[in-house]
Design a protein around this motif. Structure first.
Motif, PDB file in Angstrom:
ATOM      1  N   ARG A  52     -11.807 -17.169  33.027  1.00  0.00           N
ATOM      2  CA  ARG A  52     -12.588 -18.112  33.830  1.00  0.00           C
ATOM      3  C   ARG A  52     -11.679 -18.723  34.871  1.00  0.00           C
ATOM      4  NH1 ARG A  52     -13.543 -23.569  34.314  1.00  0.00           N
ATOM      5  NH2 ARG A  52     -11.976 -24.063  32.718  1.00  0.00           N
ATOM      6  N   ARG A  53     -12.166 -18.774  36.094  1.00  0.00           N
ATOM      7  CA  ARG A  53     -11.431 -19.429  37.162  1.00  0.00           C
ATOM      8  C   ARG A  53     -11.560 -20.943  36.989  1.00  0.00           C
ATOM      9  NH1 ARG A  53     -12.348 -18.104  43.565  1.00  0.00           N
ATOM     10  NH2 ARG A  53     -10.154 -18.069  44.200  1.00  0.00           N
ATOM     11  N   MET A  54     -10.470 -21.660  37.127  1.00  0.00           N
ATOM     12  CA  MET A  54     -10.444 -23.074  36.779  1.00  0.00           C
ATOM     13  C   MET A  54     -10.826 -23.983  37.941  1.00  0.00           C
ATOM     14  SD  MET A  54      -6.942 -22.909  34.493  1.00  0.00           S
ATOM     15  CE  MET A  54      -6.974 -24.613  33.947  1.00  0.00           C
ATOM     16  N   GLU A  55     -10.323 -23.745  39.128  1.00  0.00           N
ATOM     17  CA  GLU A  55     -10.533 -24.656  40.246  1.00  0.00           C
ATOM     18  C   GLU A  55     -11.812 -24.375  41.027  1.00  0.00           C
ATOM     19  OE1 GLU A  55      -6.575 -26.587  41.942  1.00  0.00           O
ATOM     20  OE2 GLU A  55      -6.792 -24.488  42.514  1.00  0.00           O
ATOM     21  N   GLN A  56     -12.260 -23.127  41.031  1.00  0.00           N
ATOM     22  CA  GLN A  56     -13.443 -22.743  41.781  1.00  0.00           C
ATOM     23  C   GLN A  56     -14.322 -21.862  40.905  1.00  0.00           C
ATOM     24  OE1 GLN A  56     -12.751 -21.484  45.939  1.00  0.00           O
ATOM     25  NE2 GLN A  56     -10.567 -21.763  45.541  1.00  0.00           N
ATOM     26  N   PRO A  57     -15.609 -21.676  41.282  1.00  0.00           N
ATOM     27  CA  PRO A  57     -16.472 -20.793  40.499  1.00  0.00           C
ATOM     28  C   PRO A  57     -15.922 -19.377  40.459  1.00  0.00           C
ATOM     29  CG  PRO A  57     -17.769 -22.124  42.022  1.00  0.00           C
ATOM     30  CD  PRO A  57     -16.335 -22.318  42.398  1.00  0.00           C
ATOM     31  N   GLY A  58     -15.953 -18.763  39.276  1.00  0.00           N
ATOM     32  CA  GLY A  58     -15.516 -17.378  39.182  1.00  0.00           C
ATOM     33  C   GLY A  58     -15.168 -16.991  37.759  1.00  0.00           C
ATOM     34  N   CYS A  59     -15.281 -15.701  37.464  1.00  0.00           N
ATOM     35  CA  CYS A  59     -14.879 -15.172  36.162  1.00  0.00           C
ATOM     36  C   CYS A  59     -14.581 -13.684  36.315  1.00  0.00           C
ATOM     37  CB  CYS A  59     -15.953 -15.407  35.103  1.00  0.00           C
ATOM     38  SG  CYS A  59     -17.504 -14.545  35.415  1.00  0.00           S
ATOM     39  N   GLU A  60     -13.951 -13.121  35.290  1.00  0.00           N
ATOM     40  CA  GLU A  60     -13.604 -11.697  35.307  1.00  0.00           C
ATOM     41  C   GLU A  60     -13.752 -11.101  33.925  1.00  0.00           C
ATOM     42  OE1 GLU A  60      -9.819  -8.645  36.082  1.00  0.00           O
ATOM     43  OE2 GLU A  60      -9.738 -10.682  36.895  1.00  0.00           O
ATOM     44  N   TYR A  61     -14.372  -9.917  33.845  1.00  0.00           N
ATOM     45  CA  TYR A  61     -14.310  -9.074  32.657  1.00  0.00           C
ATOM     46  C   TYR A  61     -13.211  -8.053  32.890  1.00  0.00           C
ATOM     47  CZ  TYR A  61     -15.252  -5.553  29.162  1.00  0.00           C
ATOM     48  OH  TYR A  61     -15.105  -4.667  28.130  1.00  0.00           O
ATOM     49  N   PHE A  62     -12.326  -7.879  31.903  1.00  0.00           N
ATOM     50  CA  PHE A  62     -11.118  -7.072  32.083  1.00  0.00           C
ATOM     51  C   PHE A  62     -10.864  -6.216  30.852  1.00  0.00           C
ATOM     52  CE2 PHE A  62      -6.625  -6.618  31.005  1.00  0.00           C
ATOM     53  CZ  PHE A  62      -6.129  -5.977  32.131  1.00  0.00           C
ATOM     54  N   GLU A  63     -10.321  -5.017  31.092  1.00  0.00           N
ATOM     55  CA  GLU A  63      -9.859  -4.151  30.011  1.00  0.00           C
ATOM     56  C   GLU A  63      -8.453  -3.638  30.308  1.00  0.00           C
ATOM     57  OE1 GLU A  63     -14.170  -2.196  28.725  1.00  0.00           O
ATOM     58  OE2 GLU A  63     -12.542  -0.901  29.427  1.00  0.00           O
ATOM     59  N   LEU A  64      -7.601  -3.649  29.282  1.00  0.00           N
ATOM     60  CA  LEU A  64      -6.309  -2.968  29.318  1.00  0.00           C
ATOM     61  C   LEU A  64      -6.430  -1.727  28.468  1.00  0.00           C
ATOM     62  CD1 LEU A  64      -3.239  -2.814  29.941  1.00  0.00           C
ATOM     63  CD2 LEU A  64      -2.875  -4.119  27.828  1.00  0.00           C
ATOM     64  N   ARG A  65      -6.128  -0.556  29.076  1.00  0.00           N
ATOM     65  CA  ARG A  65      -6.258   0.706  28.374  1.00  0.00           C
ATOM     66  C   ARG A  65      -4.933   1.456  28.414  1.00  0.00           C
ATOM     67  NH1 ARG A  65     -11.849   1.436  27.630  1.00  0.00           N
ATOM     68  NH2 ARG A  65     -11.396   3.487  26.764  1.00  0.00           N
ATOM     69  N   GLU A  66      -4.694   2.272  27.392  1.00  0.00           N
ATOM     70  CA  GLU A  66      -3.464   3.065  27.287  1.00  0.00           C
ATOM     71  C   GLU A  66      -3.824   4.534  27.134  1.00  0.00           C
ATOM     72  OE1 GLU A  66       0.677   3.219  24.637  1.00  0.00           O
ATOM     73  OE2 GLU A  66      -1.149   2.308  23.796  1.00  0.00           O
ATOM     74  N   SER A  67      -3.054   5.397  27.814  1.00  0.00           N
ATOM     75  CA  SER A  67      -3.202   6.841  27.663  1.00  0.00           C
ATOM     76  C   SER A  67      -1.816   7.459  27.542  1.00  0.00           C
ATOM     77  CB  SER A  67      -3.947   7.438  28.863  1.00  0.00           C
ATOM     78  OG  SER A  67      -3.121   7.394  30.016  1.00  0.00           O
ATOM     79  N   SER A  68      -1.772   8.769  27.405  1.00  0.00           N
ATOM     80  CA  SER A  68      -0.480   9.438  27.271  1.00  0.00           C
ATOM     81  C   SER A  68       0.358   9.321  28.542  1.00  0.00           C
ATOM     82  CB  SER A  68      -0.694  10.913  26.926  1.00  0.00           C
ATOM     83  OG  SER A  68      -1.464  11.549  27.947  1.00  0.00           O
ATOM     84  N   SER A  69      -0.290   9.129  29.678  1.00  0.00           N
ATOM     85  CA  SER A  69       0.441   9.069  30.950  1.00  0.00           C
ATOM     86  C   SER A  69       0.818   7.651  31.369  1.00  0.00           C
ATOM     87  CB  SER A  69      -0.384   9.716  32.064  1.00  0.00           C
ATOM     88  OG  SER A  69      -1.612   9.032  32.231  1.00  0.00           O
ATOM     89  N   GLY A  70       0.241   6.645  30.712  1.00  0.00           N
ATOM     90  CA  GLY A  70       0.577   5.279  31.100  1.00  0.00           C
ATOM     91  C   GLY A  70      -0.505   4.283  30.778  1.00  0.00           C
ATOM     92  N   TRP A  71      -0.775   3.396  31.719  1.00  0.00           N
ATOM     93  CA  TRP A  71      -1.637   2.239  31.481  1.00  0.00           C
ATOM     94  C   TRP A  71      -2.684   2.134  32.579  1.00  0.00           C
ATOM     95  CZ3 TRP A  71       0.177   0.209  26.977  1.00  0.00           C
ATOM     96  CH2 TRP A  71       1.517   0.475  26.662  1.00  0.00           C
ATOM     97  N   MET A  72      -3.851   1.636  32.200  1.00  0.00           N
ATOM     98  CA  MET A  72      -4.896   1.373  33.171  1.00  0.00           C
ATOM     99  C   MET A  72      -5.397  -0.048  32.996  1.00  0.00           C
ATOM    100  SD  MET A  72      -8.527   3.277  33.999  1.00  0.00           S
ATOM    101  CE  MET A  72      -9.512   2.384  32.794  1.00  0.00           C
TER     102      MET A  72
END
Length: 204
Positions: free
Chosen positions: A25-45
């Motif tokens: 959640r953004r604190m000072e202004q309106p806003g939010c984010e849905y986020f995913e951290l993913r791992e594969s054999s080649s690295g990170w997404m």
């Protein structure tokens, strides 16, 4: 906002596993984010969907970032929407740390290791994981900064100092901006005042 999510569903994301999903959640202004951290054999997404207000206008952005096993940025795709207008940005980084926008090099980014999205706290994770600082250590870096609201590209000098196992001091522009960032075991932001705070996350 499905374009980035669908694009990755048949590509690298299909062979990866989700380590953590969360909402900020953004604190000072309106806003939010849905986020995913993913791992594969080649690295990170890192993939996020962001809605926010900037300069009194509503914005929505989808992004996917790909990093190698050393957390060096290799590719970024961003779709930004505002008032029915869509803007896209695709950056890739070669083995010589040259950054490309389509067939054109972005010369000011040459040698940069990390992308920094002005509209998301997710990219703080990249130098935090890549540098692997010990408590008390600090390091200067220069990030490839993608600004809002126009996705303009500039370099941003930064410094990260590890204060405790989970807390970092972040400075940019020679100390003109300073914040303390609390992170989890993946190096993802828990709190980043005055910008963002985590609302909920998957366990793991």
């Amino acid at each position: 906002m499905t374009s980035q999510r669908n694009e990755t569903a048949s590509g690298p994301a299909s062979a990866s596993r989700c380590l953590r999903a969360l909402i900020w959640r953004r604190m000072e202004q309106p806003g939010c984010e849905y986020f995913e951290l993913r791992e594969s054999s080649s690295g990170w997404m890192l993939a996020g969907s962001v809605v926010l207000a900037e300069e009194g206008q509503p914005f929505a952005a989808d992004y996917t970032l790909h990093c190698d096993r050393q957390w060096l940025t290799r590719e970024a795709r961003i779709v930004l929407r505002r008032g029915g207008v869509e803007q896209q940005l695709h950056l890739r980084v070669d083995e010589q740390q040259r950054w490309w926008k389509g067939t054109d090099e972005v010369p000011q980014f040459r040698g940069c290791s990390d992308i920094d999205l002005a509209f998301s706290p997710s990219t703080n994770t990249l130098p935090i994981r890549r540098l692997a600082l010990e408590v008390g250590q600090g390091r200067d870096v220069t990030a490839a900064w993608v600004r809002m609201p126009d996705l303009s590209l500039v370099t941003l000098p930064q410094r990260y100092t590890r204060l405790t196992e989970s807390r970092y001091r972040y400075e940019s522009n020679g100390g003109r901006f300073v914040a303390e960032v609390e992170t989890d075991e993946f190096g993802l932001v828990l709190g980043y005042p005055p910008g963002w705070e985590r609302v909920v996350a998957t366990k793991g």
